[in-house]
Scaffold this active site. Sequence first.
Site, PDB file in Angstrom:
ATOM      1  N   LYS A 126      29.059  43.338  35.890  1.00 11.23           N
ATOM      2  CA  LYS A 126      29.638  43.102  34.575  1.00 11.23           C
ATOM      3  C   LYS A 126      29.393  41.649  34.140  1.00 11.23           C
ATOM      4  O   LYS A 126      29.442  40.732  34.960  1.00 11.23           O
ATOM      5  CB  LYS A 126      31.146  43.380  34.633  1.00 11.23           C
ATOM      6  CG  LYS A 126      31.834  43.404  33.287  1.00 11.23           C
ATOM      7  CD  LYS A 126      33.293  43.809  33.456  1.00 11.23           C
ATOM      8  CE  LYS A 126      34.024  43.779  32.122  1.00 11.23           C
ATOM      9  NZ  LYS A 126      35.454  44.131  32.267  1.00 11.23           N
ATOM     10  N   LYS A 145      32.442  35.385  32.902  1.00 10.45           N
ATOM     11  CA  LYS A 145      32.494  33.929  32.722  1.00 10.45           C
ATOM     12  C   LYS A 145      32.453  33.197  34.059  1.00 10.45           C
ATOM     13  O   LYS A 145      32.170  31.998  34.102  1.00 10.45           O
ATOM     14  CB  LYS A 145      33.756  33.548  31.940  1.00 10.45           C
ATOM     15  CG  LYS A 145      35.059  33.858  32.638  1.00 10.45           C
ATOM     16  CD  LYS A 145      36.255  33.745  31.711  1.00 10.45           C
ATOM     17  CE  LYS A 145      36.380  34.940  30.816  1.00 10.45           C
ATOM     18  NZ  LYS A 145      37.596  34.938  29.985  1.00 10.45           N
ATOM     19  N   LYS A 201      40.403  41.742  43.181  1.00  6.08           N
ATOM     20  CA  LYS A 201      40.602  40.306  42.963  1.00  6.08           C
ATOM     21  C   LYS A 201      41.137  39.610  44.206  1.00  6.08           C
ATOM     22  O   LYS A 201      40.778  38.472  44.496  1.00  6.08           O
ATOM     23  CB  LYS A 201      41.566  40.095  41.786  1.00  6.08           C
ATOM     24  CG  LYS A 201      40.955  40.403  40.430  1.00  6.08           C
ATOM     25  CD  LYS A 201      41.902  40.028  39.308  1.00  6.08           C
ATOM     26  CE  LYS A 201      41.257  40.239  37.954  1.00  6.08           C
ATOM     27  NZ  LYS A 201      42.138  39.828  36.835  1.00  6.08           N
TER      28      LYS A 201
END
Length: 344
Positions: A206, A209, A114
């Site tokens: 994956k 959103k 991240k």
Amino acid sequence: MAFKQLVFSGVQPTGNLHLGNYLGAIVKFVELQKHFECIYCVVDLHAITTWQDPEELPKAIREVTAAFIACGIDPKKHIVFNQSQVAEHAELAWVFNCVARMGWLNRMTQFKEKAGKDRENVSVGLFAYPTLMAADILVYRATHVPVGEDQKQHLELSRDIAQKFNNDYSASIAKHGFGDAFFPQPEPLIQGPATRVMSLRDGSKKMSKSDASDYSRINLTDDADTIAQKIRKAKTDPEPLPSEEKGLETRPEADNLVGIYAALKDTTKADVLREFGGAQFSTFKSSLVDLSVAKLGPIGGEMKRLVADPAYIDAVLADGSNRAREIAAKTMLSVKDIIGLVRR
């Protein structure tokens, strides 16, 4: 000592809940209700490790709550609440910051992914949030946590923190009548097919959103026509479906769609291939559309109805928070006694 069996899990309110959230987490939450006492949390403190729009965050919190209820979680029999209403989560997280070691957190692969190359500019919260996750679980002394593969490392950290706390304060734990351990070693619950749902546009990524293309995912609020269109446009290859699972190994998009079908029908990939092996994707996709609309359509409709009644959602969260706080407060009082803090 023997710990009461209790399940804890949470979902971040970052908007646009999709099929991956449903199959990878929420559908498991619903099933676990039948066998365990459960606490399900909207983890809004985790969400703010990256900036969230203050106008949109309340809507996202209510949307996740609506999804829990629409999918079949019973907020009367189990506890549904949002994390920030129970201050003991943050309080125990600080204690765990003082128990966990820097080396443990430095090994967290999800933080590295991240943060990317800009680690110096990400929030301290993003780095330390695994200790808050440990606090989320252990403030209820939960014994089981449904997790996806990408969260297993964080659960291992929770187990390490629990063990170190138990070791560091073993004499005090015994003195206060808790035997040889105050915190349990929470166990992962990973079950069923399609626990990792991939993008409809790229089977190697994956479902997310944050993907720029809305066609990469099926949102839980999508209507029947949108669901059908997205599945028909999902990326595939020109070959017919194989008859055995081994034939999916080099075909990620086919593997993903077969996994989604299996999960929605509560069956196995092998059974799906026995039914559709040798068929063209057009035939298989038509069946997948019918199944997806039948399963997800009612959920989306109920979510929209619930979101339109924010007073009801807020009442559910308030009730759940009060019940959660009763458990968490007892844990924190005991933790303060064990570590030697003076309290009233």
